[in-house]
Motif scaffolding. Structure first.
Motif, PDB file in Angstrom:
ATOM      1  N   MET A  95       0.852  -1.182   0.000  1.00 10.98           N
ATOM      2  CA  MET A  95       0.000   0.000   0.000  1.00 10.98           C
ATOM      3  C   MET A  95       0.896   1.243   0.000  1.00 10.98           C
ATOM      4  SD  MET A  95      -3.251   0.840   2.484  1.00 10.98           S
ATOM      5  CE  MET A  95      -2.394   0.785   4.044  1.00 10.98           C
ATOM      6  N   ARG A  96       0.545   2.221  -0.843  1.00 10.25           N
ATOM      7  CA  ARG A  96       1.305   3.487  -0.881  1.00 10.25           C
ATOM      8  C   ARG A  96       0.633   4.476   0.065  1.00 10.25           C
ATOM      9  NH1 ARG A  96       5.091   5.300  -4.470  1.00 10.25           N
ATOM     10  NH2 ARG A  96       5.505   7.557  -4.540  1.00 10.25           N
ATOM     11  N   ILE A  97       1.422   4.999   1.005  1.00 12.14           N
ATOM     12  CA  ILE A  97       0.906   5.898   2.033  1.00 12.14           C
ATOM     13  C   ILE A  97       1.698   7.191   1.997  1.00 12.14           C
ATOM     14  CG2 ILE A  97       0.556   6.227   4.508  1.00 12.14           C
ATOM     15  CD1 ILE A  97       0.412   3.173   4.775  1.00 12.14           C
ATOM     16  N   ILE A  98       0.987   8.307   1.947  1.00 12.58           N
ATOM     17  CA  ILE A  98       1.623   9.618   2.002  1.00 12.58           C
ATOM     18  C   ILE A  98       1.373  10.203   3.384  1.00 12.58           C
ATOM     19  CG2 ILE A  98       1.654  11.960   1.071  1.00 12.58           C
ATOM     20  CD1 ILE A  98       0.782  10.793  -1.616  1.00 12.58           C
ATOM     21  N   VAL A  99       2.452  10.550   4.088  1.00  8.43           N
ATOM     22  CA  VAL A  99       2.367  11.167   5.409  1.00  8.43           C
ATOM     23  C   VAL A  99       2.846  12.603   5.278  1.00  8.43           C
ATOM     24  CG1 VAL A  99       3.133  11.083   7.808  1.00  8.43           C
ATOM     25  CG2 VAL A  99       2.811   8.951   6.532  1.00  8.43           C
ATOM     26  N   VAL A 100       1.980  13.550   5.592  1.00  2.83           N
ATOM     27  CA  VAL A 100       2.350  14.963   5.536  1.00  2.83           C
ATOM     28  C   VAL A 100       2.623  15.436   6.957  1.00  2.83           C
ATOM     29  CG1 VAL A 100       1.639  17.282   4.874  1.00  2.83           C
ATOM     30  CG2 VAL A 100       0.937  15.316   3.478  1.00  2.83           C
ATOM     31  N   GLY A 101       3.878  15.839   7.186  1.00  2.00           N
ATOM     32  CA  GLY A 101       4.315  16.238   8.520  1.00  2.00           C
ATOM     33  C   GLY A 101       5.294  15.222   9.076  1.00  2.00           C
ATOM     34  N   ALA A 102       6.549  15.635   9.237  1.00  2.00           N
ATOM     35  CA  ALA A 102       7.586  14.719   9.717  1.00  2.00           C
ATOM     36  C   ALA A 102       8.004  15.040  11.140  1.00  2.00           C
ATOM     37  CB  ALA A 102       8.802  14.777   8.790  1.00  2.00           C
ATOM     38  N   GLY A 103       7.059  15.574  11.920  1.00  2.00           N
ATOM     39  CA  GLY A 103       7.326  15.797  13.338  1.00  2.00           C
ATOM     40  C   GLY A 103       7.261  14.483  14.092  1.00  2.00           C
ATOM     41  N   GLU A 104       7.025  14.572  15.402  1.00  2.00           N
ATOM     42  CA  GLU A 104       7.032  13.364  16.228  1.00  2.00           C
ATOM     43  C   GLU A 104       5.928  12.397  15.834  1.00  2.00           C
ATOM     44  OE1 GLU A 104       7.481  12.167  20.958  1.00  2.00           O
ATOM     45  OE2 GLU A 104       7.388  14.262  20.344  1.00  2.00           O
ATOM     46  N   VAL A 105       4.732  12.922  15.554  1.00  2.00           N
ATOM     47  CA  VAL A 105       3.628  12.047  15.153  1.00  2.00           C
ATOM     48  C   VAL A 105       3.912  11.398  13.805  1.00  2.00           C
ATOM     49  CG1 VAL A 105       1.173  11.934  14.573  1.00  2.00           C
ATOM     50  CG2 VAL A 105       1.928  13.356  16.475  1.00  2.00           C
ATOM     51  N   GLY A 106       4.245  12.227  12.815  1.00  2.00           N
ATOM     52  CA  GLY A 106       4.500  11.697  11.485  1.00  2.00           C
ATOM     53  C   GLY A 106       5.666  10.724  11.454  1.00  2.00           C
ATOM     54  N   SER A 107       6.721  11.019  12.211  1.00  2.00           N
ATOM     55  CA  SER A 107       7.878  10.126  12.243  1.00  2.00           C
ATOM     56  C   SER A 107       7.531   8.794  12.883  1.00  2.00           C
ATOM     57  CB  SER A 107       9.032  10.788  13.017  1.00  2.00           C
ATOM     58  OG  SER A 107       9.475  11.952  12.354  1.00  2.00           O
ATOM     59  N   ASN A 108       6.734   8.825  13.955  1.00  3.43           N
ATOM     60  CA  ASN A 108       6.297   7.578  14.582  1.00  3.43           C
ATOM     61  C   ASN A 108       5.462   6.739  13.631  1.00  3.43           C
ATOM     62  OD1 ASN A 108       6.931   6.941  17.535  1.00  3.43           O
ATOM     63  ND2 ASN A 108       6.486   9.120  17.657  1.00  3.43           N
ATOM     64  N   ILE A 109       4.556   7.404  12.924  1.00  3.98           N
ATOM     65  CA  ILE A 109       3.702   6.688  11.973  1.00  3.98           C
ATOM     66  C   ILE A 109       4.546   6.077  10.861  1.00  3.98           C
ATOM     67  CG2 ILE A 109       1.887   6.968  10.238  1.00  3.98           C
ATOM     68  CD1 ILE A 109       0.747   9.202  12.069  1.00  3.98           C
ATOM     69  N   ALA A 110       5.441   6.877  10.306  1.00  4.47           N
ATOM     70  CA  ALA A 110       6.295   6.374   9.220  1.00  4.47           C
ATOM     71  C   ALA A 110       7.148   5.203   9.688  1.00  4.47           C
ATOM     72  CB  ALA A 110       7.177   7.504   8.690  1.00  4.47           C
ATOM     73  N   GLY A 111       7.697   5.307  10.898  1.00  9.10           N
ATOM     74  CA  GLY A 111       8.509   4.229  11.432  1.00  9.10           C
ATOM     75  C   GLY A 111       7.729   2.957  11.651  1.00  9.10           C
ATOM     76  N   ASN A 112       6.441   3.084  11.990  1.00  8.69           N
ATOM     77  CA  ASN A 112       5.595   1.906  12.192  1.00  8.69           C
ATOM     78  C   ASN A 112       5.192   1.243  10.883  1.00  8.69           C
ATOM     79  OD1 ASN A 112       5.531   2.135  15.016  1.00  8.69           O
ATOM     80  ND2 ASN A 112       3.811   3.557  14.956  1.00  8.69           N
ATOM     81  N   LEU A 113       5.234   2.007   9.781  1.00  5.40           N
ATOM     82  CA  LEU A 113       4.685   1.520   8.516  1.00  5.40           C
ATOM     83  C   LEU A 113       5.727   1.168   7.466  1.00  5.40           C
ATOM     84  CD1 LEU A 113       1.770   4.105   8.062  1.00  5.40           C
ATOM     85  CD2 LEU A 113       1.665   1.855   9.128  1.00  5.40           C
ATOM     86  N   ASP A 114       6.965   1.633   7.642  1.00  7.88           N
ATOM     87  CA  ASP A 114       7.900   1.538   6.521  1.00  7.88           C
ATOM     88  C   ASP A 114       8.295   0.104   6.164  1.00  7.88           C
ATOM     89  OD1 ASP A 114       9.454   1.086   8.742  1.00  7.88           O
ATOM     90  OD2 ASP A 114      11.042   2.495   8.214  1.00  7.88           O
ATOM     91  N   ASP A 115       8.152  -0.838   7.085  1.00  9.30           N
ATOM     92  CA  ASP A 115       8.506  -2.227   6.770  1.00  9.30           C
ATOM     93  C   ASP A 115       7.502  -2.888   5.832  1.00  9.30           C
ATOM     94  OD1 ASP A 115      10.809  -2.196   8.235  1.00  9.30           O
ATOM     95  OD2 ASP A 115       9.909  -3.063  10.043  1.00  9.30           O
ATOM     96  N   ASP A 116       6.242  -2.469   5.915  1.00 13.08           N
ATOM     97  CA  ASP A 116       5.169  -3.172   5.201  1.00 13.08           C
ATOM     98  C   ASP A 116       4.584  -2.384   4.039  1.00 13.08           C
ATOM     99  OD1 ASP A 116       5.251  -5.299   7.132  1.00 13.08           O
ATOM    100  OD2 ASP A 116       4.156  -3.987   8.504  1.00 13.08           O
ATOM    101  N   HIS A 117       4.877  -1.099   3.961  1.00  8.55           N
ATOM    102  CA  HIS A 117       4.221  -0.262   2.962  1.00  8.55           C
ATOM    103  C   HIS A 117       5.237   0.652   2.281  1.00  8.55           C
ATOM    104  CE1 HIS A 117       0.378  -1.556   4.632  1.00  8.55           C
ATOM    105  NE2 HIS A 117       0.834  -1.251   5.831  1.00  8.55           N
ATOM    106  N   GLU A 118       4.828   1.179   1.138  1.00  7.03           N
ATOM    107  CA  GLU A 118       5.619   2.189   0.438  1.00  7.03           C
ATOM    108  C   GLU A 118       5.198   3.557   0.987  1.00  7.03           C
ATOM    109  OE1 GLU A 118       6.490   3.685  -4.153  1.00  7.03           O
ATOM    110  OE2 GLU A 118       4.992   2.129  -3.739  1.00  7.03           O
ATOM    111  N   VAL A 119       6.078   4.157   1.788  1.00  4.34           N
ATOM    112  CA  VAL A 119       5.725   5.374   2.515  1.00  4.34           C
ATOM    113  C   VAL A 119       6.471   6.573   1.937  1.00  4.34           C
ATOM    114  CG1 VAL A 119       5.694   6.516   4.768  1.00  4.34           C
ATOM    115  CG2 VAL A 119       5.324   4.037   4.619  1.00  4.34           C
ATOM    116  N   VAL A 120       5.713   7.641   1.703  1.00  2.00           N
ATOM    117  CA  VAL A 120       6.286   8.919   1.264  1.00  2.00           C
ATOM    118  C   VAL A 120       5.956   9.959   2.329  1.00  2.00           C
ATOM    119  CG1 VAL A 120       6.387  10.665  -0.530  1.00  2.00           C
ATOM    120  CG2 VAL A 120       5.882   8.286  -1.135  1.00  2.00           C
ATOM    121  N   VAL A 121       6.964  10.678   2.799  1.00  2.00           N
ATOM    122  CA  VAL A 121       6.776  11.691   3.831  1.00  2.00           C
ATOM    123  C   VAL A 121       7.074  13.064   3.248  1.00  2.00           C
ATOM    124  CG1 VAL A 121       7.488  12.505   6.107  1.00  2.00           C
ATOM    125  CG2 VAL A 121       7.407  10.049   5.639  1.00  2.00           C
ATOM    126  N   ILE A 122       6.188  14.026   3.525  1.00  2.00           N
ATOM    127  CA  ILE A 122       6.343  15.400   3.041  1.00  2.00           C
ATOM    128  C   ILE A 122       6.453  16.335   4.232  1.00  2.00           C
ATOM    129  CG2 ILE A 122       5.279  17.260   1.707  1.00  2.00           C
ATOM    130  CD1 ILE A 122       3.653  15.106   0.222  1.00  2.00           C
TER     131      ILE A 122
END
Length: 445
Positions: free
Chosen positions: A1-28
């Motif tokens: 699944m391709r997931i776009i996360v907007v915001g790389a603060g503490e919330v966005g970084s936690n979310i990206a870290g939880n998802l990057d193993d299983d999904h294609e993650v793009v952070v803005i």
């Protein structure tokens, strides 16, 4: 699944870290340093840019994205991001907001603002605080199966009544499972002969009643229902929402707010709460108002340092239990070490709630433990589940180590898991999973 996360603060970084193993993650993110940091920390593609811009979203691959998560620190920006994403394509959108007014407006109209799911940080944090307060001695609490099942994490120290006991000696409740012992260097799935040690974090899963009874055995601290006095320090939105929820539980808390205008407004909005206008970092005030008599003090000021100070002052004058809001995740362990009993990080609990929506559809709920070293999942048993039709003993033999079935509900009724229990379609199973085997387990459950 391709997931776009907007915001790389503490919330966005936690979310990206939880998802990057299983999904294609793009952070803005608009901050170059944050973009560089998350590129280094996580296996994601990071873009420097404005997530409200259609051009930036297109660069991130919005046309093929399944999910857009707007997690900046600005509510309006997050809503605009979701709306912009919907104008380009039709991904599922999640917006993080702080203002409960925005949540109430969104709830009135399905998919208002182009937002499919809105997660309100302040309200969710207040709910988390009340859940923890309701279970004395607990460091973390999770509710599953519409409240029928509860997960709790307890810190075990040298004074604990169960330290040195085996699991079979300590677990004296029919509908309670000792799921795991989290130690400094490992996650232990206990057997009956496993000895509970000083410094362990004990994770239990069971019926709400058994979990409360077990908590009562571990500590003499009162539950919210038994508490004669609850004091909330700080009339922030989190403080207000906590007081409102406690009122709904039948309590009459006291709330201390320094700003006169804010104090008057809170007094009008909280008829069951005694609002005091004062500076709660003044120890003379705390003594004069008999805050030492409180069973629980909740520090909800808008400063982490002041919340720590209030907690330490409350401890000094004799308060047995303190909870504090801690905005910066790196402070949580430190504050709990120096004297705050429980530190609740709004960004972390928000990231956990948002992450839940990225799991497979049968995952109804989840809780992350000890900086994501383990998770507790609520799974609805489907036709392709390895659990369906087999005895629990047979199904567990097919799963890797690091998995414990803690509870089962069927048609809303609690079932204590046993080796001979046979699961049916539609059953809800609450499972403890070591993060190391999470992907393999999620694929078959």
């Amino acid at each position: 699944m391709r997931i776009i996360v907007v915001g790389a603060g503490e919330v966005g970084s936690n979310i990206a870290g939880n998802l990057d193993d299983d999904h294609e993650v793009v952070v803005i993110d608009t901050d170059e340093d944050r973009v560089d940091a998350i590129t280094y920390e996580c296996d994601v593609m990071a873009l420097e840019g404005d997530g409200t811009s259609g051009a930036v979203l297109e660069e991130a691959g919005i046309e093929v994205a399944d999910l857009v998560i707007a997690s900046t620190d600005d509510d309006e920006t997050n809503i605009v991001v979701c709306g912009a994403a919907k104008t380009v394509d039709d991904p599922f959108t999640i917006a993080r907001v702080k203002k409960t007014d925005l949540l109430r407006t969104w709830e009135r109209t399905e998919e208002a603002f182009g937002v499919d799911v809105m997660v309100c940080t302040d309200l969710y944090t207040a709910e988390t605080i009340v859940d923890i307060v309701n279970l004395p001695g607990a460091r973390d609490v999770g509710s599953f199966a519409n409240g029928v099942v509860q997960m709790a994490e307890f810190g075990i120290d040298a004074d604990s009544p169960i330290v040195g006991e085996t699991v079979s000696e300590a677990d004296r409740f029919e509908s309670l499972t000792f799921a795991a012992l989290i130690r400094e260097d490992e996650v232990v799935i206990p057997s009956g002969e496993t000895v509970i040690e000083d410094g362990d974090e004990l994770v239990v899963i069971g019926s709400a009643e058994s979990t409360r009874e077990f908590a009562g055995e571990l500590t003499p601290l009162p539950t919210v229902e038994q508490a004669s006095e609850v004091v909330i320090i700080g009339g922030s939105e989190i403080g207000y929402q906590t007081a409102r929820l406690l009122e709904a539980d039948g309590l009459e808390p006291r709330l201390v707010e320094r700003n006169p205008r804010r104090a008057r407004k809170l007094a009008e909005q909280l008829p069951g709460t005694l609002v005091l206008e004062s500076d709660a970092t003044d120890i003379d005030f705390l003594v004069r108002e008999h805050v030492a008599d409180a069973d629980i003090v909740i520090a909800a000021l808008e400063s982490d340092e002041k919340n720590l100070l209030v907690s330490l002052l409350a401890k000094r004058i004799g308060v047995e239990r303190t909870l504090g809001v801690v905005e910066y995740g790196e402070y949580v362990d430190l504050f709990e070490t120096v004297g705050m009993d429980v530190a609740v990080n709004p960004r972390l609990v928000t990231a956990e709630e948002i992450t839940r929506f990225t799991r497979e559809q049968r995952t109804e709920n989840l809780a992350m433990l000890d900086h994501d070293r383990a998770e507790v999942l609520e799974i609805e048993v489907g036709e392709d589940s390895i659990l369906l039709g087999a005895s629990l003993r047979e199904a567990m033999a097919e799963l890797p180590d690091g998995v414990v079935v803690g509870a089962i509900t069927r048609d809303g009724e609690f079932i204590t898991p046993r080796g001979e229990t046979v699961l049916e379609t539609g059953d809800h199973v609450v499972v403890f999973v070591d993060t190391m085997v999470l992907d393999a387990v999620a694929a078959v459950l």
